[in-house]
Scaffold this active site. Structure first.
Site, mmCIF file in Angstrom:
data_model
loop_
_atom_site.group_PDB
_atom_site.id
_atom_site.type_symbol
_atom_site.label_atom_id
_atom_site.label_comp_id
_atom_site.label_asym_id
_atom_site.label_seq_id
_atom_site.Cartn_x
_atom_site.Cartn_y
_atom_site.Cartn_z
ATOM 1 N N HIS A 278 -9.718 5.662 0.584
ATOM 2 C CA HIS A 278 -8.660 5.763 1.583
ATOM 3 C C HIS A 278 -9.154 6.662 2.720
ATOM 4 C CE1 HIS A 278 -4.948 4.208 -0.635
ATOM 5 N NE2 HIS A 278 -5.977 3.952 -1.436
ATOM 6 N N ASN B 233 -10.184 0.982 2.542
ATOM 7 C CA ASN B 233 -8.911 0.864 3.257
ATOM 8 C C ASN B 233 -9.024 1.384 4.683
ATOM 9 O OD1 ASN B 233 -8.074 0.236 0.642
ATOM 10 N ND2 ASN B 233 -6.182 1.396 0.823
ATOM 11 N N HIS C 163 -6.780 10.703 5.510
ATOM 12 C CA HIS C 163 -5.988 9.743 6.271
ATOM 13 C C HIS C 163 -5.801 10.193 7.724
ATOM 14 C CE1 HIS C 163 -4.434 8.783 2.123
ATOM 15 N NE2 HIS C 163 -4.660 7.566 2.576
ATOM 16 N N ASP D 51 0.804 -1.214 0.000
ATOM 17 C CA ASP D 51 0.000 0.000 0.000
ATOM 18 C C ASP D 51 0.844 1.274 0.000
ATOM 19 O OD1 ASP D 51 -2.549 1.196 0.052
ATOM 20 O OD2 ASP D 51 -2.432 1.506 2.212
#
Length: 291
Positions: A211, A233, A183, A84
């Site tokens: 993400h 994810n 993130h 990743d």
């Protein structure tokens, strides 16, 4: 069961209109927790190793990949092994000859033309070796070393027309898009642009990847998969569960010298997070999953 190809897990989920979970592992206990959580849910899973995790282990990918492949081979559910957020071409090339079947190559910090050129070359290299390649278009933000990003600011979203051009120009197998997540979020407060997800799903011919899913509430995740997001994810939420259990155990037993009870509690807490999130993202859009 034998190690499964990531593309098969994601492709099957996309065809069914449901999500596929990809969970980041840092230590062996993390990897064990991901597999245990998937087994508890009775669902396939993608076990992901990030470039940051590889760096934490001294830059040695092969021992990590070998350990994860052994876990996958003993698992009761299909497990795909994924590399990743790879920025380094050297690390991308190190995936060849391992059990890794997919790579997310991240050139999203480059200007659009540079992203296209770097990703096209990475995809061609990967496809020549039978690897499935994911890329990113847009600003998901929040990675270590990046400035804080307002996920709702102008320019932080992936444009459908540009996404279509990007996929055609690069030949990637999946596309991570910016639709309102970020993130490293430690609170589950992200609000996704579901209209944009649906528009991207209708326009782009490859699976979409979310993400920064740790900051997205369950209801938002269910809506995201219902509107066309496939690969989900998760990283930070796992670390929160793991670290929280460690802290609780250490606080309750400050004089204990054996780390195994604390690590066991942390592994169990992380496995439960994996189990829960897998049930959320694979649920029928018209139902509310239990647990």
């Amino acid at each position: 069961m034998p190690l499964t190809v990531t593309g098969e897990i994601v492709g099957s989920a996309r065809k069914a209109g449901r999500g596929a979970g990809a969970f980041n592992a840092i230590t062996l206990e993390h990897a064990e927790a991901v597999v245990a959580g998937a087994e508890a849910a009775g669902l396939p899973v993608v076990l992901a190793l990030s470039e940051n995790a590889v760096r934490f282990h001294g830059g040695r990918l092969r021992p990590l990949a070998a350990a994860c492949a052994a876990l996958a081979a003993d698992a009761a559910v299909p497990v795909g092994l994924h590399l990743d957020h790879v920025v380094s071409e050297d690390l991308l090339h190190a995936a060849a000859g391992t059990a890794i079947s997919s790579v997310m190559f991240d050139a999203s910090k480059l200007p659009y033309a540079g992203n296209v050129a770097a990703t096209r070359a990475a995809a061609a290299w990967a496809h020549d070796r039978g690897l499935w390649l994911e890329a990113e278009l847009g600003q998901v933000g929040g990675k270590a070393g990046e400035p804080a990003l307002d996920a709702h600011a102008p320019g932080a979203r992936t444009r459908p027309d540009e996404a279509v051009e990007f996929v055609a120009a690069t030949g990637v197998d999946a596309l991570a898009v910016a639709v309102g997540s970020s993130h490293a979020m430690t609170t589950r407060t992200a609000a996704l642009d579901h209209a944009l997800i649906a528009e991207l799903r209708a326009a782009v011919g490859v699976p979409l990847v979310l993400h920064g899913s740790s900051g997205v509430p369950d209801g938002e995740l269910r809506q995201a998969t219902a509107h066309g997001m496939t690969k989900i994810n998760v990283g930070t939420a796992l670390n929160i569960a793991f670290d929280g259990a460690l802290r609780t155990e250490f606080a309750a037993h400050p004089d204990r010298k054996d780390p195994r009870p604390a690590l066991s509690r942390a592994r169990d807490a992380m496995a439960e997070t994996v189990r829960h999130l897998l049930t959320v993202i694979t649920a029928d859009p018209g139902t509310t999953p239990a647990g």
